[in-house]
Design a protein around this motif. Sequence first.
Motif, PDB file in Angstrom:
ATOM      1  N   LEU A   1       3.978  18.789  -1.566  1.00  0.00           N
ATOM      2  CA  LEU A   1       3.772  18.696  -0.125  1.00  0.00           C
ATOM      3  C   LEU A   1       5.113  18.486   0.549  1.00  0.00           C
ATOM      4  O   LEU A   1       6.091  18.066  -0.088  1.00  0.00           O
ATOM      5  CB  LEU A   1       2.800  17.582   0.235  1.00  0.00           C
ATOM      6  N   ALA A   2       5.154  18.783   1.830  1.00  0.00           N
ATOM      7  CA  ALA A   2       6.387  18.602   2.595  1.00  0.00           C
ATOM      8  C   ALA A   2       6.747  17.127   2.652  1.00  0.00           C
ATOM      9  O   ALA A   2       5.859  16.264   2.700  1.00  0.00           O
ATOM     10  CB  ALA A   2       6.205  19.151   4.004  1.00  0.00           C
ATOM     11  N   THR A   3       8.030  16.827   2.649  1.00  0.00           N
ATOM     12  CA  THR A   3       8.407  15.411   2.726  1.00  0.00           C
ATOM     13  C   THR A   3       8.037  14.816   4.083  1.00  0.00           C
ATOM     14  O   THR A   3       7.841  13.607   4.199  1.00  0.00           O
ATOM     15  CB  THR A   3       9.904  15.211   2.426  1.00  0.00           C
ATOM     16  N   ARG A   4       7.901  15.639   5.142  1.00  0.00           N
ATOM     17  CA  ARG A   4       7.393  15.102   6.411  1.00  0.00           C
ATOM     18  C   ARG A   4       5.944  14.646   6.248  1.00  0.00           C
ATOM     19  O   ARG A   4       5.532  13.646   6.840  1.00  0.00           O
ATOM     20  CB  ARG A   4       7.513  16.131   7.530  1.00  0.00           C
TER      21      ARG A   4
ATOM     22  N   ASP B   1      11.496  14.807  -2.871  1.00  0.00           N
ATOM     23  CA  ASP B   1      10.062  15.025  -3.064  1.00  0.00           C
ATOM     24  C   ASP B   1       9.301  13.842  -2.465  1.00  0.00           C
ATOM     25  O   ASP B   1       9.901  12.943  -1.852  1.00  0.00           O
ATOM     26  CB  ASP B   1       9.718  15.247  -4.536  1.00  0.00           C
ATOM     27  N   ALA B   2       7.987  13.845  -2.640  1.00  0.00           N
ATOM     28  CA  ALA B   2       7.142  12.835  -2.001  1.00  0.00           C
ATOM     29  C   ALA B   2       7.478  11.428  -2.466  1.00  0.00           C
ATOM     30  O   ALA B   2       7.498  10.478  -1.660  1.00  0.00           O
ATOM     31  CB  ALA B   2       5.670  13.147  -2.271  1.00  0.00           C
TER      32      ALA B   2
ATOM     33  N   ASP C   1       0.794  -1.231   0.000  1.00  0.00           N
ATOM     34  CA  ASP C   1       0.000   0.000   0.000  1.00  0.00           C
ATOM     35  C   ASP C   1       0.826   1.280   0.000  1.00  0.00           C
ATOM     36  O   ASP C   1       0.273   2.370   0.206  1.00  0.00           O
ATOM     37  CB  ASP C   1      -0.935  -0.008   1.218  1.00  0.00           C
ATOM     38  N   ILE C   2       2.123   1.163  -0.227  1.00  0.00           N
ATOM     39  CA  ILE C   2       2.949   2.377  -0.271  1.00  0.00           C
ATOM     40  C   ILE C   2       2.472   3.258  -1.419  1.00  0.00           C
ATOM     41  O   ILE C   2       2.370   2.812  -2.571  1.00  0.00           O
ATOM     42  CB  ILE C   2       4.440   2.037  -0.435  1.00  0.00           C
ATOM     43  N   PRO C   3       2.153   4.515  -1.135  1.00  0.00           N
ATOM     44  CA  PRO C   3       1.562   5.360  -2.186  1.00  0.00           C
ATOM     45  C   PRO C   3       2.570   5.827  -3.230  1.00  0.00           C
ATOM     46  O   PRO C   3       3.764   5.955  -2.961  1.00  0.00           O
ATOM     47  CB  PRO C   3       1.017   6.549  -1.397  1.00  0.00           C
ATOM     48  N   VAL C   4       2.045   6.072  -4.423  1.00  0.00           N
ATOM     49  CA  VAL C   4       2.759   6.790  -5.471  1.00  0.00           C
ATOM     50  C   VAL C   4       2.052   8.133  -5.607  1.00  0.00           C
ATOM     51  O   VAL C   4       0.830   8.190  -5.789  1.00  0.00           O
ATOM     52  CB  VAL C   4       2.730   6.031  -6.805  1.00  0.00           C
ATOM     53  N   PHE C   5       2.798   9.200  -5.498  1.00  0.00           N
ATOM     54  CA  PHE C   5       2.203  10.531  -5.458  1.00  0.00           C
ATOM     55  C   PHE C   5       2.149  11.142  -6.856  1.00  0.00           C
ATOM     56  O   PHE C   5       3.139  11.080  -7.601  1.00  0.00           O
ATOM     57  CB  PHE C   5       3.011  11.435  -4.526  1.00  0.00           C
ATOM     58  N   PRO C   6       1.014  11.745  -7.234  1.00  0.00           N
ATOM     59  CA  PRO C   6       0.911  12.381  -8.549  1.00  0.00           C
ATOM     60  C   PRO C   6       1.756  13.645  -8.615  1.00  0.00           C
ATOM     61  O   PRO C   6       2.008  14.299  -7.592  1.00  0.00           O
ATOM     62  CB  PRO C   6      -0.580  12.701  -8.669  1.00  0.00           C
ATOM     63  N   ALA C   7       2.180  13.991  -9.810  1.00  0.00           N
ATOM     64  CA  ALA C   7       2.938  15.225 -10.000  1.00  0.00           C
ATOM     65  C   ALA C   7       2.116  16.412  -9.526  1.00  0.00           C
ATOM     66  O   ALA C   7       0.900  16.479  -9.737  1.00  0.00           O
ATOM     67  CB  ALA C   7       3.312  15.386 -11.471  1.00  0.00           C
TER      68      ALA C   7
ATOM     69  N   GLN D   1       8.647  22.465   4.881  1.00  0.00           N
ATOM     70  CA  GLN D   1       7.953  23.204   3.841  1.00  0.00           C
ATOM     71  C   GLN D   1       7.570  22.287   2.676  1.00  0.00           C
ATOM     72  O   GLN D   1       8.163  21.234   2.464  1.00  0.00           O
ATOM     73  CB  GLN D   1       8.829  24.360   3.331  1.00  0.00           C
ATOM     74  N   ASN D   2       6.569  22.729   1.929  1.00  0.00           N
ATOM     75  CA  ASN D   2       6.164  21.975   0.744  1.00  0.00           C
ATOM     76  C   ASN D   2       7.281  21.962  -0.291  1.00  0.00           C
ATOM     77  O   ASN D   2       7.990  22.953  -0.490  1.00  0.00           O
ATOM     78  CB  ASN D   2       4.917  22.594   0.115  1.00  0.00           C
ATOM     79  N   LEU D   3       7.406  20.820  -0.975  1.00  0.00           N
ATOM     80  CA  LEU D   3       8.334  20.676  -2.095  1.00  0.00           C
ATOM     81  C   LEU D   3       7.547  20.166  -3.293  1.00  0.00           C
ATOM     82  O   LEU D   3       6.649  19.329  -3.141  1.00  0.00           O
ATOM     83  CB  LEU D   3       9.445  19.672  -1.760  1.00  0.00           C
ATOM     84  N   PRO D   4       7.849  20.633  -4.506  1.00  0.00           N
ATOM     85  CA  PRO D   4       7.122  20.135  -5.675  1.00  0.00           C
ATOM     86  C   PRO D   4       7.268  18.617  -5.807  1.00  0.00           C
ATOM     87  O   PRO D   4       8.356  18.074  -5.594  1.00  0.00           O
ATOM     88  CB  PRO D   4       7.808  20.849  -6.845  1.00  0.00           C
TER      89      PRO D   4
END
Length: 682
Positions: free
Chosen positions: A354-357, A510-511, A343-349, A536-539
């Motif tokens: 979002l922040a890596t935290r 990134d995520a 279930d590890i997510p793949v994040f859309p571009a 902070q958010n990162l692209p």
Amino acid sequence: MTAEFDQQCINTLRFLSVDMVQKANSGHPGLPLGAAAMAYVLWTRGLKFNPRNPHWADRDRFVLSAGHGSALLYALLHMTGYDLSLDDIKQFRQWGSRTPGHPEHHHTPGVETTTGPLGQGFANAVGMAVAEAQLAARYNRAGHDVIDHATYVLAGDGDLMEGVAAEAASLAGHLKLGKLTCLYDDNRVTLAAGTDITFSENVAHRFESYGWHTMFVTDGNDLATIDAAIDAARAETARPSLILVRTHIGYGSPEQDSFKAHGAPLGTDDVRKTKQKLGWPTEPDFLIPNEALAHFRKSVERGAHHEAVWNERMRAYARKFPDQFQELQCRLRGELPLGWDTDIPVFPADAKGLATREASGKVLNAIAPRLPALTGGSADLDPSTKTALKGLGDFSPPPSKHEDEQGFDDGGWSYKGRNLHFGVREHAMGAIVNGLAVHGGFIPYGATFLIFSDYMRPPIRLAALMGLHIVHVFTHDSIMLGEDGPTHQPVEQLAALRAMPNLTVIRPGDANETSVAWRVALETRDHPVVLALSRQNLPTLDRSRYAPADGLRRGAYVLLDAPDAKPELILIASGSEVALIIAAAEHLQGQDIAVRCVSMPSWELFDALPQRERDAVLLPSVTARLAVEAGVAQGWHRYVGAHGDVLSVERFGSSAPAEVLRHEYGLTVDNVCARARALLVS
């Protein structure tokens, strides 16, 4: 057994220890002479262990927190039948020996954890007690107690002076860890002097205020009273126990009760005098009476019996609870279950990203339901580090008897809970997760801000030394956390962590790199891993334009390349600066400068690659290289080379919004481009 025979056995331990130190011309004879009696009682009358299987899962754990007294532990291990020979004993503190100056985990059979830095072993023992309590709560069933063991720690004055022990003791009392017992070698002497110059507190009262059960033994050679105190500690299940045992450092020697007995060989004359004083033959050295050895070696038969009884319980448990049995076995073997990463997510571009935290929190919560060994928490920072395991409960103390009788709403307390709340105790957190790891059955993690990794550097170092499977989650990883200012903005911490042997530091950009970083951290079984994450958010990069995030596994990879893979300039970054070098590279490419962008989230993973693979990323023919990182440059020069440059932060941060800091510290596209162009014309 007669009192005389008991003394013969105790003196065997004492003088094996003294002879070890004397032969090595190095070591600490004082603690073994003073504490041998209490160790003898515990090891021959109270401790459950199997010398022929040091890793038996349901053994009692014994931690020598005062690790300088290692000679006593080695004497106990040899006498009780562990795979530690008399020749090993005689090689105490020598090159390549199995008896190093301080006990080392995975090095000497029967040593549960690496100790020596004072207070660490005490806090490790708290982690071991937490481990036992959680496993027992999760897997035991009525009539099927397959997890049922105690944790004992022998600590000295120095241990209890250390702040890490205070932090851990406070938490242990709060958690009501009733299977934890500390034997306090209260000899009132330290390395430099008597404790009267620095340490006059009432230790018993302090521990009582923590919620511990305390007892006094006024004579450290009173075996019956020591035995009774250990029995009372075992019977006290609602509180951890501290047994204050008044001993005499260097007992029987001319230096008894003096700091001079602490950390130096007695010398030939004083060894002779000590043996004479205690009625021990002066010759030969390393004397082991046959009857004493036979008595200690009964531990082998007892241990085999204990384990056989437990194995039968496990067989019955397996028949009645097959799923729980298989899960427990998987954990005890340190294996990742099938499908743990499904279930590890793949994040859309996402240009906003979002922040890596934040990404880490999503990954952690996707993994945790399928990986029951994953347990941990933060130093009072779950909302900020995003490390709470949702719906998996808090590891919390039971209500008191009075609260229970009054129908107290316990809020769902349970030792089954997988969220550990350490409080504002970073140092103890690091040592407690080490205890969970050495106990077995856990993949523990601890979380705080990167700046506060300094508070827990000693246990991180010990985890690396022991090769423990631990994940350290450190968020707020640069000056870009903003307004909290320089006290909270890490500058030198990444460099310091990267300097530590046997520690992998991963700073994802990134995520999706964060998802891969968690995979790597959980698959890395032989040493700890640090995840350094942004506030902070990162692209979130569009991986149809840039290389797949799985490149993180190699430590560094080509994210964006020049046409025909023929760059004249290489830009390198980790973490939040990856997006910055991509933006700069695209600007430079618009000026017809051929640029390669390299994401380098982990120096350690990259350095482990064969040279040809490293050269394929950092082309030796391209000497114009610029590394960009919002931290000190230390260490980066080996990647940029003699003709390269590092855009870094070489001073402390400031209190201001992140975008202001980015401009003031030169972490801008314009400055990256200017520094890069300067390399091309130099």
